[in-house]
Enzyme design. Structure first.
Site, mmCIF file in Angstrom:
data_model
loop_
_atom_site.group_PDB
_atom_site.id
_atom_site.type_symbol
_atom_site.label_atom_id
_atom_site.label_comp_id
_atom_site.label_asym_id
_atom_site.label_seq_id
_atom_site.Cartn_x
_atom_site.Cartn_y
_atom_site.Cartn_z
ATOM 1 N N THR A 5 64.236 53.508 19.942
ATOM 2 C CA THR A 5 64.496 54.832 20.527
ATOM 3 C C THR A 5 64.150 55.967 19.576
ATOM 4 O OG1 THR A 5 66.226 53.932 21.923
ATOM 5 C CG2 THR A 5 66.341 56.279 21.487
ATOM 6 N N ASP B 60 60.015 48.508 22.051
ATOM 7 C CA ASP B 60 61.446 48.588 22.328
ATOM 8 C C ASP B 60 61.987 47.277 21.735
ATOM 9 O OD1 ASP B 60 63.489 49.757 24.860
ATOM 10 O OD2 ASP B 60 63.948 47.882 23.821
ATOM 11 N N SER B 61 63.125 47.313 21.047
ATOM 12 C CA SER B 61 63.544 46.115 20.318
ATOM 13 C C SER B 61 63.887 44.950 21.229
ATOM 14 C CB SER B 61 64.700 46.425 19.368
ATOM 15 O OG SER B 61 65.894 46.598 20.088
ATOM 16 N N SER B 62 64.031 45.201 22.528
ATOM 17 C CA SER B 62 64.237 44.086 23.463
ATOM 18 C C SER B 62 63.000 43.188 23.501
ATOM 19 C CB SER B 62 64.508 44.607 24.876
ATOM 20 O OG SER B 62 65.634 45.437 24.856
ATOM 21 N N THR C 44 67.829 49.740 18.405
ATOM 22 C CA THR C 44 69.191 49.289 18.085
ATOM 23 C C THR C 44 69.589 48.018 18.840
ATOM 24 O OG1 THR C 44 70.050 50.739 19.809
ATOM 25 C CG2 THR C 44 70.044 51.609 17.567
ATOM 26 N N ASP C 45 68.938 47.780 20.010
ATOM 27 C CA ASP C 45 69.415 46.681 20.863
ATOM 28 C C ASP C 45 69.415 45.330 20.150
ATOM 29 O OD1 ASP C 45 69.898 48.433 22.869
ATOM 30 O OD2 ASP C 45 68.099 47.967 24.039
HETATM 31 N N1 ASN Z 1 66.281 50.087 23.815
HETATM 32 C C1 ASN Z 1 66.260 50.671 22.520
HETATM 33 C C2 ASN Z 1 65.739 49.638 21.561
HETATM 34 O O1 ASN Z 1 66.450 48.769 21.168
HETATM 35 C C3 ASN Z 1 67.624 51.145 22.155
HETATM 36 C C4 ASN Z 1 67.714 51.992 20.903
HETATM 37 O O2 ASN Z 1 66.921 51.920 20.016
HETATM 38 N N2 ASN Z 1 68.725 52.842 20.785
HETATM 39 O O3 ASN Z 1 64.581 49.695 21.220
#
Ligand code: ASN
Length: 608
Positions: free
Chosen positions: A42, A125-127, A157-158
């Protein structure tokens, strides 16, 4: 690497029209270099055509250049920074801490942080991250290891807790900081947490040698393999439920150096990129069927984190379920028992926990499921190890990912495990292990201090948090030892700091019996004053002892025994009292002394 490179100095001195920057006029100014690996998340996202957030390529460097808290363009120009380090390099402004703050002392206050951004393509995106992406990050750190003082990884963050955990195992013999960070709101938005998180991560990675894979978020630095994402809607997105933060960035940046994990190694830094992907997380729930569990545990599954209830419990009335688990462990699947609870550790205090150990599971102690899973991936990829060696690694503390009591084993001197644990702990030490070692070493150290009456040393041990009432391998406490040696001040100190009057050593002796035996009158007096007493058996046997003392005219000993509470009227084995014996053998001096003592004894009794 902290000082301006000579080539950049030369380059600058030839540019006579440019005013000399402060780094050249004051020789004390230093530079630290940080490599920022931008994987996505993000922090660098913008709204795309579908009006959803997605990573934006080639935007971060340009945007950061315009932010004065994250880039000092004047310094960059004056020091010919771009020519030397390239266009993707930025420099933080000069920190100006208050002169006497902790931050100032720890960072020496004026280190310039030069950071170069390596942006991945595509940004993710970390997903979307996989084990291959972890490997890529690891390899890039390894490739650039010698050119930088620290590393910051920008990441969504995910799944950041998974990446941080995995990297902590993959980075073997790490000696420099690797700090993962990101944000909940893109750095391009007016209100965001990205700027603070990036700035904090850069300052820490550049100024402090914390040789760990860490995660920095919302003013706190955590050990990477201890965190979990616990909030999707707060800037305070991460928790480290079983380990206090490594550092806090408030008015000062305060590092908890005792907590910092060190590889303490003589081996070179290396990144292990092979990971076994045949691993999984299985969460128990009431009513889970044996066929679900069976299906989950089928080949190619090799390692499973079983998330159990409370302190590691599962139903002990479900033979069908336990049988499936047992079949899998018998077939060589490593199953690690971790709790579903956010905080706490698995233990075997319940029947419902023991059944899992009987089924061949390994206690995951207080590991997060993220840490346990990535540890399995790492350990299972070590192909030159046999199954037992892998299981042993899983139950050992490799990178500070679990509490130091080594999966339930308590350190104690009478345990043959002790030496092994000490040896291991001396090469890998963190706060928990140091505390365990301290507790294990307290008895011999405090007994040694008591032996020489070293009150200062006893004080130092006590201030370290040592428990001065602990006994050594013979159950002898420092108070026993000080009483034997007649060190009155040490006895006094110990009585005031946890020493117990009533502890018996393996020979059944109390500090008082020791003081009597070694004839330390003042110690006997102090112990008696504090409430010490001889045991019923000792009092019983004292009659015979007093008679033989009377027979040889040992006045000193007669007095000390009396002071310790022995009854001069008590007859010896042959029915005679000490006075009768002294009379019979013609020890006139002893007779007079015993008479005197017998009247004084009344006084003693009143005193105590
Ligand atoms: N969906 C985002 C990720 O993990 C969430 C984030 O970074 N706050 O890439």
């Amino acid at each position: 690497s902290f000082h301006l490179h000579p080539c950049r100095r030369r380059q600058l001195s030839s540019q006579s029209s440019v005013e000399a920057p402060e780094s050249l006029t004051s020789p004390g100014v230093a530079e630290a270099r940080v490599l920022v690996i931008n994987t996505g998340g993000t922090i660098g996202m913008t709204l795309d055509d579908d009006d959803v957030l997605a990573p934006k390529a080639n935007a971060l460097v340009k945007s950061l250049r315009k932010l004065p808290i994250l880039h000092d363009e004047v310094y960059a120009q004056q020091t010919a920074m771009y020519e030397y380090y390239g266009e993707s390099t930025l420099v933080l402004p000069k920190p100006q801490p208050p002169p006497d703050s902790l931050f100032h002392r720890q960072s020496k206050g004026n280190k310039r942080i030069i950071y170069s951004i390596l942006e991945y393509s595509p940004l993710l995106d970390s997903s979307n991250m996989t084990t291959d992406d972890w490997g890529r990050v690891g390899k890039d750190i390894e490739k650039n290891y010698e050119n930088f003082d620290g590393f910051v990884i920008l990441h969504g963050t995910d799944t950041m807790a998974y990446t941080a955990s995995a990297l902590s195992f993959m980075c073997e013999h790490l000696g420099k900081p690797i700090v993962l960070t990101g944000s909940q709101v893109p750095i391009y938005e007016m209100r965001n947490d990205g700027r603070d998180n990036l700035l904090g991560a850069l300052l820490i990675a550049g100024q402090f040698v914390i040789p760990e894979v860490c995660l920095y978020f919302y003013n706190k630095l955590y050990r990477g393999n201890r965190v979990t994402k616990t909030d999707a809607g707060s800037f305070n997105a991460f928790s480290s439920p079983n380990l206090a933060p490594l550092a806090t960035a408030e008015v000062d940046i305060t590092i908890n150096w005792d907590t910092v994990w060190r590889a303490n190694t003589t081996s070179k830094f290396h990144v292990w990129t092979e990971l076994n992907r045949n691993v999984g997380l299985l969460r128990l729930f009431p009513g889970i069927t044996a066929s679900t569990v069976k299906a989950f545990l089928q080949p190619p599954m090799q390692g499973v984190v079983l998330e159990t209830y409370g302190s590691g419990n599962a139903p002990d009335n479900r033979a069908d379920l336990l049988e499936e688990l047992k079949k899998a462990t018998d077939a060589g699947v490593i199953i690690v028992n971790c709790t579903q609870c956010l905080r706490g550790s698995v233990s075997m205090s319940y029947a419902t926990g023991k059944v899992l150990m009987d089924a061949g599971l390994i206690a995951g102690c207080d590991m997060t499921p993220e840490a346990a899973l990535s540890k399995l991936s790492y350990v299972l990829a070590k192909q030159d190890l046999d199954l037992d060696a892998k299981k042993k690694m899983m139950s050992e503390n490799l990178r500070g990912e679990m509490a130091a009591d080594l999966a339930g084993t308590k350190l104690c001197l009478s345990d043959s495990h002790f030496i092994q644990v000490i040896a291991k702990s001396l090469s890998i030490s963190c706060k928990e292990e140091l505390e365990a070692i301290r507790d294990a070493l307290t008895p011999p150290l405090s007994c040694a201090a008591a032996k020489i009456g070293d009150v200062e040393a006893l004080k130092a041990l006590s201030e370290m948090g040592s428990n001065l009432s602990l006994g050594d391998y013979d159950g002898r406490t420092p108070l026993h030892v000080a009483a034997c040696e007649g060190h009155l001040h040490a006895v006094e100190y110990l009585l005031g700091h946890g020493g117990s009057l009533h502890v018996k050593d393996r020979y059944g002796a109390t500090p008082l019996s020791n003081a009597v035996r070694f004839r330390h009158r003042d110690v006997v007096w102090l112990l008696r004053k504090t409430g010490a007493h001889l045991s019923r058996d000792e009092l019983e046997e004292a009659g015979t002892e007093l008679c033989s003392l009377a027979a040889c005219g040992d006045l000193d000993a007669l007095e000390i025994w009396t002071l310790a509470g022995a009854d001069l009227n008590k007859p010896g084995y042959d029915g005679q009292t000490a006075l009768e014996v002294a009379n019979a053998v013609g020890k006139g001096e002893a007779v007079a002394f015993i008479r005197q003592l017998m009247s004084n004894k009344i006084k003693f009794q009143r005193e105590f």
